[in-house]
Design an enzyme around this catalytic site. Structure first.
Site, short mmCIF file in Angstrom:
data_model
loop_
_atom_site.label_atom_id
_atom_site.label_comp_id
_atom_site.label_asym_id
_atom_site.label_seq_id
_atom_site.Cartn_x
_atom_site.Cartn_y
_atom_site.Cartn_z
N ALA A 1 0.62 -1.11 -0.19
CA ALA A 1 0.11 -0.07 -0.01
C ALA A 1 0.86 1.25 -0.14
CB ALA A 1 -0.98 -0.01 1.19
N CYS A 2 1.51 1.61 1.06
CA CYS A 2 2.17 2.69 1.17
C CYS A 2 3.28 2.84 0.40
CB CYS A 2 2.68 2.97 2.71
SG CYS A 2 1.71 2.87 3.99
N LEU A 3 4.05 1.90 -0.24
CA LEU A 3 5.06 1.95 -1.31
C LEU A 3 4.39 1.81 -2.52
CD1 LEU A 3 8.09 2.03 -1.85
CD2 LEU A 3 8.16 -0.60 -1.87
#
Length: 163
Positions: free
Chosen positions: A82-84
């Protein structure tokens, strides 16, 4: 390991005077703050607290990235899938070169981590490790201005792991 690798990467960025964009997710609404060890290294950086899962959709985050004037981005994150993945895909679509630091990010599972990395690599991201970042930036141990500091980060860190 994620904490140690992220801290090592942050130290490397500081040694080479690289711009750092530090983003948190929903800390203002009660989620956990930045990892203390990482915050200690990046104490002079402004934290951009966002609510979006995809940092690229946050106006302040994008403005911070654009203000660096850089088109090559080293990225690490908490969750690979998600965050990457999401900001990497968006940055690639907009013509940035993205280098995900694969050992300074972790997924919610090993399979999720691998799947996220496969997805962004297929889209054009160029995976690197924190040690390869250090070596690529240092290039030559004769560069005395940074050699001792980088040696201390890399060799010291790897020696501590072996013990």
């Amino acid at each position: 390991m994620l904490t140690r690798n992220s801290v090592s990467l942050a130290k490397i960025a500081k040694v080479f005077g690289m711009p750092v964009v530090l983003s948190t997710v929903n800390v203002g609404n009660g989620l956990a703050p930045t990892i203390p060890e990482l915050k200690a290294v990046l104490a002079d950086e402004i934290e951009i607290d966002r609510t979006q899962i995809n940092a690229w959709e946050d106006i302040e985050f994008r403005a911070a990235i654009e203000s660096t004037g850089r088109r090559k981005l080293l990225m690490c994150a908490l969750w690979t899938e998600a965050c990457l993945t999401y900001p990497t895909l968006d940055a690639l679509r907009e013509g940035f070169d993205v280098y995900p630091v694969v050992d300074a990010v972790g997924g919610t599972s090993e399979e999720a981590h691998r799947a996220g990395l496969r997805r962004i690599e297929q889209a054009g991201a160029q995976p690197v490790s924190w040690v390869s970042v250090a070596c690529e930036l240092q290039r030559d141990w004769a560069r005395a201005q940074t050699a001792g500091k980088i040696r201390d980060i890399v060799v010291g860190r790897l020696t501590n792991e072996a013990e």
